[in-house]
Every structure is written in C-alpha cells, then in structure tokens.
Scaffold this motif. Structure first.
Motif, PDB file in Angstrom:
ATOM      1  N   TRP A 190       8.016   3.358  -4.883  1.00  0.00           N
ATOM      2  CA  TRP A 190       8.503   3.906  -6.169  1.00  0.00           C
ATOM      3  C   TRP A 190       9.835   4.635  -5.938  1.00  0.00           C
ATOM      4  O   TRP A 190      10.815   4.392  -6.645  1.00  0.00           O
ATOM      5  CB  TRP A 190       7.462   4.862  -6.797  1.00  0.00           C
ATOM      6  CG  TRP A 190       7.781   5.134  -8.243  1.00  0.00           C
ATOM      7  CD1 TRP A 190       7.297   4.457  -9.310  1.00  0.00           C
ATOM      8  CD2 TRP A 190       8.714   6.114  -8.747  1.00  0.00           C
ATOM      9  NE1 TRP A 190       7.858   4.954 -10.472  1.00  0.00           N
ATOM     10  CE2 TRP A 190       8.732   5.971 -10.156  1.00  0.00           C
ATOM     11  CE3 TRP A 190       9.526   7.088  -8.170  1.00  0.00           C
ATOM     12  CZ2 TRP A 190       9.523   6.770 -10.993  1.00  0.00           C
ATOM     13  CZ3 TRP A 190      10.326   7.879  -8.995  1.00  0.00           C
ATOM     14  CH2 TRP A 190      10.322   7.716 -10.387  1.00  0.00           C
ATOM     15  N   LEU A 192       0.808  -2.122  -7.932  1.00  0.00           N
ATOM     16  CA  LEU A 192       0.493  -1.603  -6.588  1.00  0.00           C
ATOM     17  C   LEU A 192      -0.759  -0.727  -6.629  1.00  0.00           C
ATOM     18  O   LEU A 192      -1.586  -0.762  -5.704  1.00  0.00           O
ATOM     19  CB  LEU A 192       1.678  -0.824  -6.019  1.00  0.00           C
ATOM     20  CG  LEU A 192       2.975  -1.627  -5.810  1.00  0.00           C
ATOM     21  CD1 LEU A 192       4.015  -0.767  -5.085  1.00  0.00           C
ATOM     22  CD2 LEU A 192       2.743  -2.927  -5.043  1.00  0.00           C
ATOM     23  N   TRP A 193      -0.914   0.082  -7.696  1.00  0.00           N
ATOM     24  CA  TRP A 193      -2.142   0.883  -7.833  1.00  0.00           C
ATOM     25  C   TRP A 193      -3.356  -0.037  -8.018  1.00  0.00           C
ATOM     26  O   TRP A 193      -4.449   0.251  -7.509  1.00  0.00           O
ATOM     27  CB  TRP A 193      -2.020   1.855  -9.019  1.00  0.00           C
ATOM     28  CG  TRP A 193      -1.233   3.093  -8.681  1.00  0.00           C
ATOM     29  CD1 TRP A 193       0.054   3.384  -9.034  1.00  0.00           C
ATOM     30  CD2 TRP A 193      -1.692   4.220  -7.917  1.00  0.00           C
ATOM     31  NE1 TRP A 193       0.421   4.617  -8.535  1.00  0.00           N
ATOM     32  CE2 TRP A 193      -0.624   5.150  -7.852  1.00  0.00           C
ATOM     33  CE3 TRP A 193      -2.896   4.539  -7.279  1.00  0.00           C
ATOM     34  CZ2 TRP A 193      -0.736   6.373  -7.180  1.00  0.00           C
ATOM     35  CZ3 TRP A 193      -3.007   5.755  -6.611  1.00  0.00           C
ATOM     36  CH2 TRP A 193      -1.934   6.651  -6.561  1.00  0.00           C
ATOM     37  N   THR A 206       2.667   6.437 -11.139  1.00  0.00           N
ATOM     38  CA  THR A 206       3.141   7.428 -10.156  1.00  0.00           C
ATOM     39  C   THR A 206       3.848   8.611 -10.833  1.00  0.00           C
ATOM     40  O   THR A 206       3.471   9.763 -10.582  1.00  0.00           O
ATOM     41  CB  THR A 206       4.022   6.733  -9.100  1.00  0.00           C
ATOM     42  OG1 THR A 206       3.182   5.832  -8.370  1.00  0.00           O
ATOM     43  CG2 THR A 206       4.675   7.717  -8.140  1.00  0.00           C
ATOM     44  N   THR A 211       0.823  -1.214   0.000  1.00  0.00           N
ATOM     45  CA  THR A 211       0.000   0.000   0.000  1.00  0.00           C
ATOM     46  C   THR A 211       0.861   1.270   0.000  1.00  0.00           C
ATOM     47  O   THR A 211       0.367   2.354  -0.238  1.00  0.00           O
ATOM     48  CB  THR A 211      -0.968   0.049   1.213  1.00  0.00           C
ATOM     49  OG1 THR A 211      -0.179   0.175   2.417  1.00  0.00           O
ATOM     50  CG2 THR A 211      -1.827  -1.197   1.289  1.00  0.00           C
ATOM     51  N   ILE A 242       2.791   2.965  -1.986  1.00  0.00           N
ATOM     52  CA  ILE A 242       3.174   3.058  -3.397  1.00  0.00           C
ATOM     53  C   ILE A 242       4.286   4.091  -3.627  1.00  0.00           C
ATOM     54  O   ILE A 242       5.297   3.816  -4.267  1.00  0.00           O
ATOM     55  CB  ILE A 242       1.952   3.408  -4.281  1.00  0.00           C
ATOM     56  CG1 ILE A 242       0.858   2.356  -4.112  1.00  0.00           C
ATOM     57  CG2 ILE A 242       2.372   3.522  -5.749  1.00  0.00           C
ATOM     58  CD1 ILE A 242      -0.430   2.684  -4.862  1.00  0.00           C
ATOM     59  N   GLU A 243       4.071   5.291  -3.095  1.00  0.00           N
ATOM     60  CA  GLU A 243       5.041   6.374  -3.339  1.00  0.00           C
ATOM     61  C   GLU A 243       6.408   6.009  -2.748  1.00  0.00           C
ATOM     62  O   GLU A 243       7.444   6.184  -3.384  1.00  0.00           O
ATOM     63  CB  GLU A 243       4.521   7.687  -2.726  1.00  0.00           C
ATOM     64  CG  GLU A 243       5.430   8.892  -2.947  1.00  0.00           C
ATOM     65  CD  GLU A 243       5.412   9.404  -4.395  1.00  0.00           C
ATOM     66  OE1 GLU A 243       4.426   9.180  -5.109  1.00  0.00           O
ATOM     67  OE2 GLU A 243       6.409  10.030  -4.798  1.00  0.00           O
ATOM     68  N   LYS A 247      -4.163  -1.299  -4.635  1.00  0.00           N
ATOM     69  CA  LYS A 247      -4.773  -0.204  -3.848  1.00  0.00           C
ATOM     70  C   LYS A 247      -6.256  -0.044  -4.193  1.00  0.00           C
ATOM     71  O   LYS A 247      -7.102   0.110  -3.307  1.00  0.00           O
ATOM     72  CB  LYS A 247      -4.001   1.095  -4.136  1.00  0.00           C
ATOM     73  CG  LYS A 247      -4.478   2.322  -3.388  1.00  0.00           C
ATOM     74  CD  LYS A 247      -3.997   2.373  -1.962  1.00  0.00           C
ATOM     75  CE  LYS A 247      -2.652   3.050  -1.833  1.00  0.00           C
ATOM     76  NZ  LYS A 247      -2.225   3.090  -0.404  1.00  0.00           N
ATOM     77  N   ASP A 294       4.771  -0.648 -10.129  1.00  0.00           N
ATOM     78  CA  ASP A 294       3.960   0.519  -9.746  1.00  0.00           C
ATOM     79  C   ASP A 294       2.493   0.345 -10.137  1.00  0.00           C
ATOM     80  O   ASP A 294       1.594   0.574  -9.315  1.00  0.00           O
ATOM     81  CB  ASP A 294       4.545   1.765 -10.425  1.00  0.00           C
ATOM     82  CG  ASP A 294       3.771   3.026 -10.090  1.00  0.00           C
ATOM     83  OD1 ASP A 294       3.912   3.502  -8.943  1.00  0.00           O
ATOM     84  OD2 ASP A 294       3.018   3.522 -10.945  1.00  0.00           O
TER      85      ASP A 294
END
Ligand code: MG
Length: 418
Positions: A73, A99-100, A307, A67, A69-70, A103, A96
């Motif tokens: 990345w 992961l989105w 991202t 969760t 993500i940022e 999410k 990435d």
C-alpha cells in the motif's frame, strides 16, 4: 511447505449487472486457486481507473509478495510521486482489498477475524427513501419498517433535484402541499437536473414535522443535504431540525466549506456526518480531531481501501467519532463486503448504508452478505467471503457514460454541485 507466494496477474473486471458501472480487481498468485478480489469502482471515471490499474499498478505489482499488504500500500501509493485523488485511490483500493482477501484465505479466517474479531452480532443498516411529497415519503418509510429497517434516510424529490419536467410536477405538488414555490426558470433552460436550494431548504423541516407527527420517534431518520445549499443555510437547517431528533444530517457543507462546521457546531447539536467526497487525510483529520463531526462517512475505495480505512476508524474512535461508510449503488458487492467486515470488527461502528442488490448482481457475485430484518450478516468464509463469476460478469458490459444526476443546475441555469 508452500513455495514463495507471488502476484502473477492483476486483472480488471468491468461489469454492470445492476445497471451501474462497477470495477472489480482480481489479484492472482502463483499458488493454485489462490486469488483475491477488491472494489475499484469510480463509476463516473471507470475507464480511467481501469487504465491506472492495467498500465501502472499491474506492472508494479507482478512478482511481489501479496502478503506484504502494508508495504505494498505504502510503496504503490507513492510510486507515481503525485498521490491521492479518486482515480489512483480507487485503483489502490482494488489491489488492497484483494490482498486482504488473499490474506484471509491463507489464514483460513474471515476478514473481520483478521481485523480483531466480531464487535457485534449483526450490522444495523439504513435504507434510502424518497418521494414526490411527504405522504409518498411516509408510505415508503412504512414499507421499509415492515421489512424490519430501523434507520431510514429521508429525501423528497430525489435530493431535492429533478429533470425540468419532473421539476414542474414537484413544484406544483410542493406549492399545493406546503405553500413553497420553487423559482421559475428563464424562458429557455439548459439541459440538466434542476434544483432550487431555497425551496429545498424550506421543504425539509416540513417533511420531518410530518414524519414525526405520523410515525413518532421510534425510528431513526437521516437526511442528506448533499452539500447543495449555502453554508449559512446549512447552519440554519441544522438548528431548525433539532426538534426532529435526526440520527444525523449528512454533508451539510461542501468539502471546500468545511470551516463553516465551526459555526454550525457552535449553534446546533444535530449530529453531523461527512466525508463521502474525501480522498485525503488532510480532509478528514481536522474534522475528527476538532470534534466537528459525529460520523465519518468516507467511501472506502475512494480513500484507498481497507488499509487506510482501519487507520481512519482508529483515529475516529479515540475522538468519539463513529463510522458510517458510504454504501450507494455505485459500489460493487465486493466493496459492500469490505464495508461489512470493517463494520463487524470496529468498536466505533455507527451505521451502514445499504442499497439493495438485484438478481443479476447476486448471480455475478456469489456469496453476497445476507440481509434480514434490517441487519446484515457475514458468512465465516475466509477472506472477504465473496466471489465473481467472470462469464456472467461479461454479460453485463459497462457503458462508461456520465450519470445524469451529476449534471445539476440552479433555477436560472447556473451549473451546481450535484
Ligand atoms: Mg451522501
């Protein structure tokens, strides 16, 4: 209450249902049935991306919280110290996007809702068309207009290049139809895809003159120079094409010659799109902040995924630049879905390139977006809303070869940009 979520596996799935090598990443978690998918397709170097993911990204990611993500990345990007480049960016993108996707599934929301919600009701698409001469191009555009498309990219003779035999054929037709004579090659030719930049650049205004005369101004036209002419020829072309009111002229110069856009801009108001070859913020930032382009056209997986794409879109928005994400055949349906979720949620969306998918792609990737009368529509399934059938994917192995269109040559046999 869910136990703490962890990444348990990063799996690379290579498949070629449409005859083009694709790389899809599946990020699995310790939660039953919870996984995400991402596109990591760099067709021309597909096995290098697979190695980057399996040997470097997977050990880096396993055990981490998907969760964040940022944070993932940022930390994954610098984990090799040397960063960027199409191989590592595609590997990063596969993770990435996955992961989105995770999410969205956790939130029970489609990705476009996580990104701020719908900005429009459907996503306008453009299609690519080609032809050996202007009559063939016209016929192909008419067929797309019948299907409901309102935006078409018009090329003649592929991007102006052809195999040696095809080149002779096209040369004959061009000479007959337009009094344009591509140069003769020397007595023996190195194998490759031959292209005469001078004959090409003279043929383009005549193509659009024909198309506007026959089809009028009720349809939008795009043209891709594919960075194949000298910069000063591109400046001239942008000027000469003004009366034909293009939606945009694509990649008029190579990334190495971007400063020529200053000259082009001072002399022409033909809208300009660039960016499909970009991999680094330093490539797109000056073009956007100095207002040298109108459309940013990056390949989302090649810049590192959703991202960085949303940040690039925001930078573009405040400078009046719109998006036109690259959408060729060498992108997986997972990558197409990522493009469309961005398109739906960005106020400064411009246009989306769309390449039709065959039956095999639809069967390997259940949940492909719906296309109707020149628009794309997304479902409201959570995350990216698309899945992969791994058994079916395995029936279409990748071959890893280098596509022949990249082996470009000038009439005298000099190697050239494809
Ligand atoms: Mg292009």
């Amino acid at each position: 209450m869910m136990s703490q979520i962890k990444i348990t596996k990063v799996k690379v799935i290579l498949t070629a249902p449409g005859g083009i090598d694709l790389a899809v990443v599946k990020v699995e978690t310790n939660q039953p049935g919870l996984y995400g998918l991402g596109c990591a397709t760099f067709t021309q170097r597909i096995f290098a991306v697979k190695t980057a993911l399996e040997d470097y990204m997977a050990p880096f990611l396993e055990g981490k919280d998907p969760t964040r993500i940022e944070d993932i990345w940022q930390s994954a990007c610098v984990s090799g110290y040397w960063r960027n480049g199409p191989i590592m960016n595609n590997a990063l993108s596969g993770v990435d996007m996955a992961l989105w996707d995770i999410k969205g599934k956790l939130a029970g929301l489609p990705l476009y809702d996580l990104l701020g919600g719908k900005c429009r009701d459907g996503i306008p698409l453009y299609r690519h068309t080609d032809g050996g001469d202007e009559h063939e191009v016209e016929d192909n555009i008419r067929a797309l207009m019948e299907e409901g498309y309102q935006y078409v990219r018009c090329q003649m003779g592929m991007y102006g290049g052809a195999g040696t035999e095809d080149l002779k054929l096209i040369a004959t037709r061009l000479a007959r139809a337009k009094n344009i004579q591509p140069k003769r090659s020397p007595r023996s030719s190195t194998a490759g895809v031959y292209f005469d930049p001078d004959a090409y650049v003279r043929s383009v205004p005549r193509l659009f003159d024909h198309l506007r005369n026959k089809l009028g101004f009720g349809i939008e036209f795009i043209h891709d120079v594919h960075e194949r002419v000298a910069p000063i020829a591109a400046v001239n072309l942008a000027k000469v094409l003004e009366p034909y009111s293009l939606f945009y002229l694509e990649d008029p110069v190579a990334p190495e010659n971007m400063e020529w856009l200053n000259t082009l801009r001072a002399q022409s108001s033909t809208p300009i799109a660039m960016g499909e070859l970009f991999t680094h913020v330093n490539e797109w930032r000056p073009l956007i902040t100095r207002h040298l382009i109108d459309y940013i056209r990056c390949h989302v997986s090649t810049i590192g995924g959703i991202t960085p794409a949303k940040k690039l879109a925001t930078l573009s928005e405040i400078h009046g630049v719109r998006t036109a994400w690259h959408g060729p055949g060498d992108i997986s349906p997972v990558g197409v879905a990522a493009n469309l979720h961005l398109d739906l949620s960005l106020s400064n969306f411009g246009i989306q390139e769309y390449t039709p998918m065959n039956e095999a792609l639809h069967s390997v990737f259940p949940g492909c977006p719906e296309i109707d009368r020149g628009y794309a529509y997304l479902s409201d399934r959570p995350g990216l809303g698309i899945d992969i059938d791994e058994d079916k994917a395995a029936q279409f192995p990748c071959n890893g070869g280098i596509p022949s269109w990249t082996l470009a040559r000038l009439p005298d046999g000099t190697a050239a940009r494809p």
